[in-house]
Design a protein around this motif. Structure first.
Motif, PDB file in Angstrom:
ATOM      1  N   PRO A  96     -21.625 -34.706 -15.403  1.00 49.40           N
ATOM      2  CA  PRO A  96     -21.958 -34.964 -16.822  1.00 49.40           C
ATOM      3  C   PRO A  96     -21.390 -33.858 -17.717  1.00 49.40           C
ATOM      4  CG  PRO A  96     -23.926 -35.021 -15.429  1.00 49.40           C
ATOM      5  CD  PRO A  96     -22.804 -34.531 -14.584  1.00 49.40           C
ATOM      6  N   ASP A  97     -21.342 -34.131 -19.014  1.00 48.00           N
ATOM      7  CA  ASP A  97     -20.796 -33.161 -19.975  1.00 48.00           C
ATOM      8  C   ASP A  97     -21.544 -31.832 -19.942  1.00 48.00           C
ATOM      9  OD1 ASP A  97     -19.107 -35.212 -20.685  1.00 48.00           O
ATOM     10  OD2 ASP A  97     -20.085 -35.621 -22.597  1.00 48.00           O
ATOM     11  N   THR A  98     -22.872 -31.888 -19.821  1.00 46.35           N
ATOM     12  CA  THR A  98     -23.675 -30.663 -19.777  1.00 46.35           C
ATOM     13  C   THR A  98     -24.717 -30.793 -18.666  1.00 46.35           C
ATOM     14  OG1 THR A  98     -25.421 -31.416 -21.261  1.00 46.35           O
ATOM     15  CG2 THR A  98     -23.479 -30.405 -22.293  1.00 46.35           C
ATOM     16  N   TRP A 104     -21.834 -38.662 -20.134  1.00 45.09           N
ATOM     17  CA  TRP A 104     -20.423 -38.490 -19.821  1.00 45.09           C
ATOM     18  C   TRP A 104     -19.620 -39.049 -20.995  1.00 45.09           C
ATOM     19  CZ3 TRP A 104     -24.060 -40.256 -16.417  1.00 45.09           C
ATOM     20  CH2 TRP A 104     -24.189 -39.604 -15.204  1.00 45.09           C
ATOM     21  N   THR A 105     -18.812 -38.210 -21.630  1.00 47.87           N
ATOM     22  CA  THR A 105     -17.890 -38.674 -22.659  1.00 47.87           C
ATOM     23  C   THR A 105     -16.635 -39.145 -21.924  1.00 47.87           C
ATOM     24  OG1 THR A 105     -18.785 -37.028 -24.176  1.00 47.87           O
ATOM     25  CG2 THR A 105     -16.681 -38.050 -24.777  1.00 47.87           C
ATOM     26  N   LYS A 143     -18.810 -43.848 -23.693  1.00 49.28           N
ATOM     27  CA  LYS A 143     -19.690 -42.891 -23.024  1.00 49.28           C
ATOM     28  C   LYS A 143     -20.620 -43.611 -22.061  1.00 49.28           C
ATOM     29  CE  LYS A 143     -23.804 -42.545 -25.885  1.00 49.28           C
ATOM     30  NZ  LYS A 143     -24.729 -41.656 -26.529  1.00 49.28           N
ATOM     31  N   SER A 145     -24.471 -42.807 -20.108  1.00 43.03           N
ATOM     32  CA  SER A 145     -25.618 -41.905 -20.184  1.00 43.03           C
ATOM     33  C   SER A 145     -26.750 -42.429 -19.308  1.00 43.03           C
ATOM     34  CB  SER A 145     -26.085 -41.740 -21.627  1.00 43.03           C
ATOM     35  OG  SER A 145     -26.348 -42.987 -22.207  1.00 43.03           O
TER      36      SER A 145
END
Length: 158
Positions: A96-98, A104-105, A143, A145
Protein backbone atom coordinates in the motif's frame (compact mmCIF):
# COMPACT_ATOMS: atom_id res chain seq x y z
CA UNK A 1 -33.83 30.08 -30.93
CA UNK A 2 -33.92 29.49 -27.19
CA UNK A 3 -33.58 25.91 -25.95
CA UNK A 4 -36.72 24.97 -24.11
CA UNK A 5 -37.37 21.88 -22.06
CA UNK A 6 -40.48 21.11 -24.10
CA UNK A 7 -38.39 20.85 -27.30
CA UNK A 8 -36.07 18.29 -25.75
CA UNK A 9 -38.96 16.20 -24.43
CA UNK A 10 -40.79 16.40 -27.78
CA UNK A 11 -37.68 15.22 -29.57
CA UNK A 12 -37.16 12.28 -27.20
CA UNK A 13 -40.85 11.34 -27.32
CA UNK A 14 -40.99 11.37 -31.12
CA UNK A 15 -37.80 9.35 -31.38
CA UNK A 16 -38.97 6.71 -28.91
CA UNK A 17 -42.41 6.56 -30.55
CA UNK A 18 -40.92 6.11 -34.02
CA UNK A 19 -38.52 3.37 -32.89
CA UNK A 20 -41.19 1.44 -31.01
CA UNK A 21 -44.00 1.53 -33.56
CA UNK A 22 -42.35 1.85 -36.94
CA UNK A 23 -38.89 0.37 -36.89
CA UNK A 24 -35.45 1.83 -37.30
CA UNK A 25 -35.77 3.29 -40.83
CA UNK A 26 -38.70 5.53 -39.98
CA UNK A 27 -37.06 6.52 -36.70
CA UNK A 28 -33.97 7.60 -38.59
CA UNK A 29 -36.01 9.65 -41.09
CA UNK A 30 -37.95 11.35 -38.30
CA UNK A 31 -34.76 12.02 -36.37
CA UNK A 32 -33.14 13.50 -39.52
CA UNK A 33 -36.08 15.89 -40.05
CA UNK A 34 -36.12 16.92 -36.41
CA UNK A 35 -32.38 17.51 -36.36
CA UNK A 36 -32.55 19.62 -39.53
CA UNK A 37 -35.18 21.83 -37.93
CA UNK A 38 -33.42 22.33 -34.60
CA UNK A 39 -30.74 24.76 -33.59
CA UNK A 40 -27.21 23.58 -32.85
CA UNK A 41 -27.46 24.34 -29.10
CA UNK A 42 -30.57 22.17 -28.83
CA UNK A 43 -28.91 19.32 -30.70
CA UNK A 44 -25.90 19.54 -28.39
CA UNK A 45 -28.13 19.56 -25.32
CA UNK A 46 -30.06 16.50 -26.47
CA UNK A 47 -26.82 14.69 -27.33
CA UNK A 48 -25.42 15.39 -23.89
CA UNK A 49 -28.68 14.29 -22.28
CA UNK A 50 -28.66 11.00 -24.20
CA UNK A 51 -25.00 10.04 -23.84
CA UNK A 52 -23.97 11.34 -20.40
CA UNK A 53 -25.29 8.29 -18.49
CA UNK A 54 -23.22 5.96 -20.70
CA UNK A 55 -20.03 7.96 -20.20
CA UNK A 56 -20.63 8.14 -16.44
CA UNK A 57 -21.27 4.39 -16.22
CA UNK A 58 -18.13 3.57 -18.19
CA UNK A 59 -15.97 5.78 -16.00
CA UNK A 60 -17.23 4.40 -12.68
CA UNK A 61 -16.44 0.72 -12.95
CA UNK A 62 -15.90 -0.64 -9.44
CA UNK A 63 -14.53 -4.01 -8.35
CA UNK A 64 -15.44 -5.07 -4.82
CA UNK A 65 -14.48 -8.09 -2.75
CA UNK A 66 -17.48 -10.11 -1.56
CA UNK A 67 -18.11 -9.60 2.18
CA UNK A 68 -18.22 -13.33 2.74
CA UNK A 69 -17.44 -16.60 1.01
CA UNK A 70 -19.85 -19.53 1.12
CA UNK A 71 -18.28 -23.02 0.96
CA UNK A 72 -20.31 -26.18 1.68
CA UNK A 73 -23.03 -24.16 3.45
CA UNK A 74 -20.45 -22.53 5.71
CA UNK A 75 -19.82 -18.79 5.57
CA UNK A 76 -16.38 -17.20 5.90
CA UNK A 77 -15.90 -13.45 6.43
CA UNK A 78 -13.31 -11.42 4.59
CA UNK A 79 -10.21 -10.80 6.66
CA UNK A 80 -7.46 -9.61 4.35
CA UNK A 81 -6.78 -8.25 0.88
CA UNK A 82 -3.73 -8.08 -1.38
CA UNK A 83 -3.05 -6.37 -4.68
CA UNK A 84 -0.88 -8.10 -7.28
CA UNK A 85 0.85 -6.98 -10.45
CA UNK A 86 0.30 -9.93 -12.76
CA UNK A 87 -1.05 -13.32 -11.80
CA UNK A 88 -1.11 -13.84 -8.01
CA UNK A 89 0.59 -17.25 -8.31
CA UNK A 90 3.73 -15.42 -9.40
CA UNK A 91 3.68 -13.43 -6.12
CA UNK A 92 4.03 -9.87 -7.49
CA UNK A 93 2.36 -8.45 -4.35
CA UNK A 94 2.21 -4.66 -4.13
CA UNK A 95 2.57 -2.69 -0.92
CA UNK A 96 0.00 0.00 0.00
CA UNK A 97 0.99 3.66 -0.38
CA UNK A 98 1.52 4.05 3.38
CA UNK A 99 1.65 1.81 6.43
CA UNK A 100 -1.24 3.71 8.03
CA UNK A 101 -3.85 3.26 5.29
CA UNK A 102 -4.63 0.33 3.03
CA UNK A 103 -4.71 2.42 -0.15
CA UNK A 104 -2.96 1.78 -3.45
CA UNK A 105 -2.71 4.60 -5.99
CA UNK A 106 -2.72 2.80 -9.32
CA UNK A 107 -1.53 5.19 -12.04
CA UNK A 108 2.05 3.87 -12.31
CA UNK A 109 0.92 0.27 -11.83
CA UNK A 110 -1.75 0.63 -14.53
CA UNK A 111 0.78 2.17 -16.96
CA UNK A 112 3.13 -0.76 -16.34
CA UNK A 113 0.23 -3.21 -16.65
CA UNK A 114 -0.62 -1.87 -20.11
CA UNK A 115 3.00 -1.80 -21.24
CA UNK A 116 3.89 -5.31 -20.01
CA UNK A 117 0.44 -6.93 -20.39
CA UNK A 118 0.38 -7.70 -16.66
CA UNK A 119 -3.01 -6.65 -15.28
CA UNK A 120 -3.62 -5.96 -11.62
CA UNK A 121 -5.48 -8.45 -9.43
CA UNK A 122 -7.24 -7.92 -6.13
CA UNK A 123 -7.09 -11.05 -3.96
CA UNK A 124 -9.70 -11.30 -1.22
CA UNK A 125 -8.85 -13.64 1.68
CA UNK A 126 -11.30 -15.09 4.19
CA UNK A 127 -10.87 -16.06 7.85
CA UNK A 128 -10.86 -19.82 8.46
CA UNK A 129 -10.18 -20.96 4.89
CA UNK A 130 -7.39 -20.95 2.32
CA UNK A 131 -9.90 -20.26 -0.47
CA UNK A 132 -9.68 -16.80 -2.02
CA UNK A 133 -11.58 -14.67 -4.50
CA UNK A 134 -9.36 -13.17 -7.21
CA UNK A 135 -10.69 -10.19 -9.15
CA UNK A 136 -9.03 -8.50 -12.10
CA UNK A 137 -8.83 -4.75 -11.47
CA UNK A 138 -10.41 -2.68 -14.28
CA UNK A 139 -7.88 -0.82 -16.42
CA UNK A 140 -9.77 2.39 -15.64
CA UNK A 141 -9.35 2.03 -11.86
CA UNK A 142 -7.40 4.83 -10.19
CA UNK A 143 -7.09 3.38 -6.69
CA UNK A 144 -7.75 0.35 -4.55
CA UNK A 145 -8.48 0.52 -0.85
CA UNK A 146 -9.41 -1.66 2.10
CA UNK A 147 -11.17 -0.55 5.28
CA UNK A 148 -13.25 -1.61 8.26
CA UNK A 149 -16.94 -0.72 8.16
CA UNK A 150 -19.53 -1.77 10.74
CA UNK A 151 -17.13 -4.34 12.16
CA UNK A 152 -16.50 -5.91 8.75
CA UNK A 153 -13.53 -5.75 6.45
CA UNK A 154 -14.18 -4.37 2.94
CA UNK A 155 -12.07 -3.73 -0.15
CA UNK A 156 -12.60 -2.30 -3.62
CA UNK A 157 -10.92 -0.76 -6.64
CA UNK A 158 -12.41 2.08 -8.66
Amino acid sequence: MTIRREHVFQFLHLLAHAQFFSGTQLALRIMERIIMSLSKPLILSVGMLLFTPFVMAASTVKTTCPESLEINNKSYTMSEVDLFQGLPVKQGRLMPDTLDDMVWTLKDYQDYAKEMNMPLYLVCRYKGTDKTVTLQVPVTAKKCSAWFSNGKYAASCE
